[in-house]
Design a protein around this motif. Structure first.
Motif, PDB file in Angstrom:
ATOM      1  N   ASP A  76      81.225  81.414  16.752  1.00  0.00           N
ATOM      2  CA  ASP A  76      80.947  81.777  18.155  1.00  0.00           C
ATOM      3  C   ASP A  76      80.368  83.182  18.256  1.00  0.00           C
ATOM      4  OD1 ASP A  76      81.765  79.343  19.076  1.00  0.00           O
ATOM      5  OD2 ASP A  76      83.767  80.001  19.703  1.00  0.00           O
ATOM      6  N   ARG A  77      80.945  84.092  17.481  1.00  0.00           N
ATOM      7  CA  ARG A  77      80.448  85.473  17.495  1.00  0.00           C
ATOM      8  C   ARG A  77      79.018  85.543  16.974  1.00  0.00           C
ATOM      9  NH1 ARG A  77      85.770  88.746  15.189  1.00  0.00           N
ATOM     10  NH2 ARG A  77      86.944  88.726  17.134  1.00  0.00           N
ATOM     11  N   LEU A  78      78.748  84.762  15.925  1.00  0.00           N
ATOM     12  CA  LEU A  78      77.405  84.745  15.350  1.00  0.00           C
ATOM     13  C   LEU A  78      76.399  84.200  16.357  1.00  0.00           C
ATOM     14  CD1 LEU A  78      75.936  85.343  12.654  1.00  0.00           C
ATOM     15  CD2 LEU A  78      76.239  82.939  12.065  1.00  0.00           C
ATOM     16  N   ALA A  79      76.761  83.117  17.045  1.00  0.00           N
ATOM     17  CA  ALA A  79      75.877  82.516  18.050  1.00  0.00           C
ATOM     18  C   ALA A  79      75.616  83.483  19.198  1.00  0.00           C
ATOM     19  CB  ALA A  79      76.483  81.226  18.578  1.00  0.00           C
ATOM     20  N   THR A  80      76.652  84.206  19.626  1.00  0.00           N
ATOM     21  CA  THR A  80      76.501  85.191  20.700  1.00  0.00           C
ATOM     22  C   THR A  80      75.588  86.327  20.257  1.00  0.00           C
ATOM     23  OG1 THR A  80      78.718  84.684  21.508  1.00  0.00           O
ATOM     24  CG2 THR A  80      77.743  86.744  22.251  1.00  0.00           C
ATOM     25  N   SER A  81      75.754  86.762  19.017  1.00  0.00           N
ATOM     26  CA  SER A  81      74.912  87.831  18.470  1.00  0.00           C
ATOM     27  C   SER A  81      73.449  87.391  18.410  1.00  0.00           C
ATOM     28  CB  SER A  81      75.400  88.207  17.069  1.00  0.00           C
ATOM     29  OG  SER A  81      74.516  89.109  16.455  1.00  0.00           O
ATOM     30  N   PHE A  82      73.202  86.157  17.974  1.00  0.00           N
ATOM     31  CA  PHE A  82      71.844  85.626  17.903  1.00  0.00           C
ATOM     32  C   PHE A  82      71.197  85.600  19.288  1.00  0.00           C
ATOM     33  CE2 PHE A  82      72.543  82.880  13.822  1.00  0.00           C
ATOM     34  CZ  PHE A  82      72.541  84.038  13.069  1.00  0.00           C
ATOM     35  N   LYS A  83      71.957  85.137  20.285  1.00  0.00           N
ATOM     36  CA  LYS A  83      71.427  85.045  21.653  1.00  0.00           C
ATOM     37  C   LYS A  83      71.083  86.423  22.199  1.00  0.00           C
ATOM     38  CE  LYS A  83      73.773  80.755  22.970  1.00  0.00           C
ATOM     39  NZ  LYS A  83      74.851  80.156  23.780  1.00  0.00           N
ATOM     40  N   ALA A  84      71.952  87.401  21.934  1.00  0.00           N
ATOM     41  CA  ALA A  84      71.727  88.764  22.428  1.00  0.00           C
ATOM     42  C   ALA A  84      70.470  89.371  21.798  1.00  0.00           C
ATOM     43  CB  ALA A  84      72.939  89.635  22.124  1.00  0.00           C
ATOM     44  N   LEU A 110      64.509  90.661  22.097  1.00  0.00           N
ATOM     45  CA  LEU A 110      63.130  90.393  21.669  1.00  0.00           C
ATOM     46  C   LEU A 110      62.274  89.937  22.848  1.00  0.00           C
ATOM     47  CD1 LEU A 110      61.039  90.143  19.386  1.00  0.00           C
ATOM     48  CD2 LEU A 110      61.769  87.769  19.117  1.00  0.00           C
ATOM     49  N   TRP A 111      62.812  89.061  23.688  1.00  0.00           N
ATOM     50  CA  TRP A 111      62.059  88.596  24.864  1.00  0.00           C
ATOM     51  C   TRP A 111      61.769  89.753  25.817  1.00  0.00           C
ATOM     52  CZ3 TRP A 111      59.057  84.701  25.212  1.00  0.00           C
ATOM     53  CH2 TRP A 111      59.329  83.522  24.514  1.00  0.00           C
ATOM     54  N   LEU A 112      62.703  90.696  25.940  1.00  0.00           N
ATOM     55  CA  LEU A 112      62.450  91.885  26.764  1.00  0.00           C
ATOM     56  C   LEU A 112      61.284  92.690  26.203  1.00  0.00           C
ATOM     57  CD1 LEU A 112      66.009  93.275  27.635  1.00  0.00           C
ATOM     58  CD2 LEU A 112      64.383  92.154  29.170  1.00  0.00           C
ATOM     59  N   PHE A 113      61.241  92.801  24.870  1.00  0.00           N
ATOM     60  CA  PHE A 113      60.140  93.523  24.222  1.00  0.00           C
ATOM     61  C   PHE A 113      58.813  92.811  24.462  1.00  0.00           C
ATOM     62  CE2 PHE A 113      57.333  94.459  20.643  1.00  0.00           C
ATOM     63  CZ  PHE A 113      57.330  95.850  20.688  1.00  0.00           C
ATOM     64  N   VAL A 114      58.830  91.480  24.375  1.00  0.00           N
ATOM     65  CA  VAL A 114      57.618  90.687  24.628  1.00  0.00           C
ATOM     66  C   VAL A 114      57.115  90.928  26.054  1.00  0.00           C
ATOM     67  CG1 VAL A 114      56.783  88.315  24.965  1.00  0.00           C
ATOM     68  CG2 VAL A 114      58.049  88.913  22.884  1.00  0.00           C
ATOM     69  N   VAL A 115      58.038  90.910  27.012  1.00  0.00           N
ATOM     70  CA  VAL A 115      57.662  91.136  28.419  1.00  0.00           C
ATOM     71  C   VAL A 115      57.101  92.544  28.608  1.00  0.00           C
ATOM     72  CG1 VAL A 115      58.569  91.350  30.771  1.00  0.00           C
ATOM     73  CG2 VAL A 115      59.248  89.407  29.350  1.00  0.00           C
ATOM     74  N   TYR A 127      67.538  81.037  12.637  1.00  0.00           N
ATOM     75  CA  TYR A 127      67.483  82.176  13.571  1.00  0.00           C
ATOM     76  C   TYR A 127      66.365  83.140  13.187  1.00  0.00           C
ATOM     77  CZ  TYR A 127      68.554  86.817  15.318  1.00  0.00           C
ATOM     78  OH  TYR A 127      68.449  88.063  15.866  1.00  0.00           O
ATOM     79  N   ARG A 128      66.291  83.482  11.902  1.00  0.00           N
ATOM     80  CA  ARG A 128      65.263  84.436  11.448  1.00  0.00           C
ATOM     81  C   ARG A 128      63.862  83.925  11.738  1.00  0.00           C
ATOM     82  NH1 ARG A 128      66.964  87.594   5.914  1.00  0.00           N
ATOM     83  NH2 ARG A 128      69.111  88.038   6.481  1.00  0.00           N
ATOM     84  N   ILE A 129      63.643  82.647  11.463  1.00  0.00           N
ATOM     85  CA  ILE A 129      62.284  82.141  11.666  1.00  0.00           C
ATOM     86  C   ILE A 129      61.986  81.924  13.145  1.00  0.00           C
ATOM     87  CG2 ILE A 129      62.526  79.616  11.514  1.00  0.00           C
ATOM     88  CD1 ILE A 129      60.177  80.089   9.264  1.00  0.00           C
ATOM     89  N   GLU A 130      63.013  81.678  13.955  1.00  0.00           N
ATOM     90  CA  GLU A 130      62.794  81.588  15.402  1.00  0.00           C
ATOM     91  C   GLU A 130      62.350  82.933  15.965  1.00  0.00           C
ATOM     92  OE1 GLU A 130      66.343  80.095  17.221  1.00  0.00           O
ATOM     93  OE2 GLU A 130      65.834  77.991  16.817  1.00  0.00           O
ATOM     94  N   ILE A 131      63.005  83.999  15.519  1.00  0.00           N
ATOM     95  CA  ILE A 131      62.633  85.352  15.951  1.00  0.00           C
ATOM     96  C   ILE A 131      61.207  85.664  15.516  1.00  0.00           C
ATOM     97  CG2 ILE A 131      63.101  87.807  15.532  1.00  0.00           C
ATOM     98  CD1 ILE A 131      65.065  86.626  17.455  1.00  0.00           C
ATOM     99  N   ALA A 132      60.903  85.363  14.252  1.00  0.00           N
ATOM    100  CA  ALA A 132      59.555  85.610  13.732  1.00  0.00           C
ATOM    101  C   ALA A 132      58.519  84.802  14.508  1.00  0.00           C
ATOM    102  CB  ALA A 132      59.489  85.268  12.245  1.00  0.00           C
ATOM    103  N   SER A 133      58.849  83.548  14.811  1.00  0.00           N
ATOM    104  CA  SER A 133      57.913  82.672  15.515  1.00  0.00           C
ATOM    105  C   SER A 133      57.646  83.147  16.936  1.00  0.00           C
ATOM    106  CB  SER A 133      58.445  81.241  15.548  1.00  0.00           C
ATOM    107  OG  SER A 133      58.539  80.714  14.248  1.00  0.00           O
TER     108      SER A 133
END
Length: 197
Positions: free
Chosen positions: A13-21, A26-31, A170-176
């Motif tokens: 659960d902690r890992l999933a929360t960390s990934f989402k955060a 990253l989406w904020l940076f994109v915007v 997760y890593r490749i989703e961020i990269a993508s």
């Protein structure tokens, strides 16, 4: 009856929360990058309207070639992401290396395009701010490419380190997310410069 969570469930659960955060950041940076490049192109339009001219250049063909290279790199990354989900590590490595090589080729072609612009007399510092804008937007975009290559390298490192599937995905989703964003951004910038010459 009291349900107790297992330690591995809590960790998951902690890992999933960390990934989402991290993905949200990253989406904020994109915007914010989208807003920044929107500002650059708005400045260009305002300048061109006030002076009654655009950059007045025939853009080097190298910009067209670099656009094709970047689109091809996004296709390779798409197949790398697909391979990760299917746990086909060897295919993932091949497509990640291909994406990395094409990203580096894009950077080389951009520098080559600047050289062609400079040799044509279109220097960074001149009396036409629209010409300077070409260098600024392509230079800022190249910085984003460098950041994207770091994300690709992070995915490659994960592929060779044999990390858990969740981490690899997760890593490749961020990269993508980032790489496809800078691909679309460059297409927009290139078409914008073509239409406003």
């Amino acid at each position: 009856m009291v349900h107790t969570l297992k330690p591995e469930d809590v960790a998951q659960d902690r890992l999933a929360t960390s990934f989402k955060a991290k993905k949200f950041v990253l989406w904020l940076f994109v915007v914010s990058s989208t807003i920044m490049f929107g500002g650059f192109t708005s400045y260009y339009i305002v300048f061109a309207a006030s002076k009654g001219k655009g950059h007045g250049l025939v853009l080097p063909d190298v910009f067209m070639y670099s656009t094709a290279v970047l689109v091809l790199s996004s296709i390779c990354l798409f197949f790398a992401a697909k391979a990760v989900r299917q746990q086909n590590i060897q295919t993932q490595k091949i497509f990640l290396w291909s994406t990395l090589a094409l990203g580096i080729a894009f950077g080389y072609l951009q520098v080559d395009a600047w050289s062609a612009l400079y040799q044509s007399g279109a220097t960074l510092v001149n009396n036409n701010a629209a010409i300077s804008t070409i260098y600024i937007v392509s230079g800022m975009h190249l910085l984003h490419i460098f950041a994207g290559l770091c994300f690709i390298l992070n995915s490659l490192w994960g592929a060779y380190s044999k990390i858990p599937k969740e981490n690899a995905v997760y890593r490749i989703e961020i990269a993508s997310i980032f790489w496809h964003f800078i691909d679309i951004l460059w297409i927009y910038l290139y078409v914008f410069l073509l239409l406003n010459s």
